[in-house]
Design a protein around this motif. Structure first.
Motif, PDB file in Angstrom:
ATOM      1  N   ALA A  24       0.288  -1.310  -0.042  1.00 34.39           N
ATOM      2  CA  ALA A  24      -0.156  -0.484  -0.148  1.00 34.39           C
ATOM      3  C   ALA A  24       1.278   1.217  -0.144  1.00 34.39           C
ATOM      4  O   ALA A  24       0.970   2.074   0.130  1.00 34.39           O
ATOM      5  CB  ALA A  24      -0.854   0.348   1.288  1.00 34.39           C
ATOM      6  N   SER A  25       1.907   1.043  -0.384  1.00 37.96           N
ATOM      7  CA  SER A  25       3.193   2.734  -0.123  1.00 37.96           C
ATOM      8  C   SER A  25       2.258   3.379  -0.878  1.00 37.96           C
ATOM      9  O   SER A  25       2.360   4.309  -0.140  1.00 37.96           O
ATOM     10  CB  SER A  25       4.244   2.002   0.086  1.00 37.96           C
ATOM     11  N   PRO A  26       2.071   3.393  -2.353  1.00 35.20           N
ATOM     12  CA  PRO A  26       1.853   4.809  -2.986  1.00 35.20           C
ATOM     13  C   PRO A  26       0.809   5.300  -2.461  1.00 35.20           C
ATOM     14  O   PRO A  26       0.579   6.458  -2.266  1.00 35.20           O
ATOM     15  CB  PRO A  26       1.382   4.282  -4.112  1.00 35.20           C
ATOM     16  N   MET A  27      -0.255   4.424  -1.793  1.00 36.04           N
ATOM     17  CA  MET A  27      -1.371   4.940  -1.277  1.00 36.04           C
ATOM     18  C   MET A  27      -1.742   5.127   0.236  1.00 36.04           C
ATOM     19  O   MET A  27      -1.854   6.192   0.463  1.00 36.04           O
ATOM     20  CB  MET A  27      -2.479   4.230  -1.051  1.00 36.04           C
ATOM     21  N   ALA A  28       0.089   4.984   0.676  1.00 33.01           N
ATOM     22  CA  ALA A  28      -0.050   5.250   2.614  1.00 33.01           C
ATOM     23  C   ALA A  28       0.560   6.842   2.624  1.00 33.01           C
ATOM     24  O   ALA A  28       0.518   7.933   3.338  1.00 33.01           O
ATOM     25  CB  ALA A  28       0.862   3.889   2.669  1.00 33.01           C
ATOM     26  N   ALA A  29       1.152   7.525   0.765  1.00 33.47           N
ATOM     27  CA  ALA A  29       1.781   8.205   1.481  1.00 33.47           C
ATOM     28  C   ALA A  29       0.815   9.820   1.666  1.00 33.47           C
ATOM     29  O   ALA A  29       1.659  10.296   1.808  1.00 33.47           O
ATOM     30  CB  ALA A  29       2.858   8.517  -0.081  1.00 33.47           C
ATOM     31  N   HIS A  30      -0.012   9.701   1.040  1.00 36.02           N
ATOM     32  CA  HIS A  30      -0.916  10.914   0.715  1.00 36.02           C
ATOM     33  C   HIS A  30      -2.260  11.106   1.541  1.00 36.02           C
ATOM     34  O   HIS A  30      -2.691  11.815   1.800  1.00 36.02           O
ATOM     35  CB  HIS A  30      -0.831  11.139  -0.578  1.00 36.02           C
ATOM     36  N   ALA A  31      -2.713   9.818   1.937  1.00 34.79           N
ATOM     37  CA  ALA A  31      -4.259   9.733   2.997  1.00 34.79           C
ATOM     38  C   ALA A  31      -4.758  10.434   2.828  1.00 34.79           C
ATOM     39  O   ALA A  31      -6.033  11.428   3.261  1.00 34.79           O
ATOM     40  CB  ALA A  31      -3.626   9.992   4.506  1.00 34.79           C
ATOM     41  N   SER A  32      -5.149  10.553   1.073  1.00 38.30           N
ATOM     42  CA  SER A  32      -6.218  10.964   1.242  1.00 38.30           C
ATOM     43  C   SER A  32      -7.325   9.751   1.445  1.00 38.30           C
ATOM     44  O   SER A  32      -7.814   9.013   1.838  1.00 38.30           O
ATOM     45  CB  SER A  32      -6.458  10.827  -0.482  1.00 38.30           C
ATOM     46  N   LYS A  33      -9.414  10.410   1.442  1.00 38.31           N
ATOM     47  CA  LYS A  33     -10.153   9.839   1.964  1.00 38.31           C
ATOM     48  C   LYS A  33     -10.183   8.468   1.558  1.00 38.31           C
ATOM     49  O   LYS A  33     -10.481   6.858   2.223  1.00 38.31           O
ATOM     50  CB  LYS A  33     -11.512  10.609   0.961  1.00 38.31           C
ATOM     51  N   GLU A  34      -9.741   7.957  -0.359  1.00 36.43           N
ATOM     52  CA  GLU A  34      -9.770   6.495  -0.305  1.00 36.43           C
ATOM     53  C   GLU A  34      -8.822   5.843  -0.079  1.00 36.43           C
ATOM     54  O   GLU A  34      -8.773   4.586  -0.003  1.00 36.43           O
ATOM     55  CB  GLU A  34      -9.675   7.364  -1.699  1.00 36.43           C
ATOM     56  N   ASP A  35      -7.827   6.727  -0.168  1.00 43.57           N
ATOM     57  CA  ASP A  35      -6.083   6.112   0.556  1.00 43.57           C
ATOM     58  C   ASP A  35      -6.491   5.617   1.880  1.00 43.57           C
ATOM     59  O   ASP A  35      -6.465   4.018   2.320  1.00 43.57           O
ATOM     60  CB  ASP A  35      -4.762   6.666   0.419  1.00 43.57           C
TER      61      ASP A  35
END
Length: 106
Positions: free
Chosen positions: A12-23
């Motif tokens: 999940a590292s690409p998703m964990a970097a920005h913490a949007s609602k979807e992430d």
């Protein structure tokens, strides 16, 4: 145990970097998979999208639940897992009506 989390975080590292609602939803789902695999819960971990929460039930004391909550959050943060503002981990009692034992901000 920790290896499972590291693997999930790596996926999940690409998703964990920005913490949007979807992430945050993706990270919460991965967190639930990790918690379910640890055999600590009484029942399945649940991602509550509408309330931005991860809900779990445990057969433990309020004091231990607070410590567990803090440890889980610390582990996630240490591994770079991020959540959108307002996300929380809620630990409820496994018995006696399921009253809340602990809550931590993710």
């Amino acid at each position: 145990m920790r290896l499972v989390l590291v693997l999930l975080v790596a996926m999940a590292s690409p998703m964990a970097a920005h913490a949007s609602k979807e992430d945050s939803v993706v990270n919460a789902t991965l967190m639930c998979k990790w918690l379910d695999s640890l055999d600590l819960l009484s029942g399945k971990c649940v991602v509550a999208h509408k309330t931005s929460a991860v809900d779990v039930r445990m057969d433990t004391s309020k004091s231990d639940a607070n410590d567990i909550c803090k440890t889980i959050v610390s582990t996630l943060r240490g591994d770079g897992v991020k959540f959108d503002k307002g996300w929380k981990l809620r630990i409820a009692a496994a018995k006696g009506g399921g009253g809340r034992l602990a809550q931590c901000n993710l």
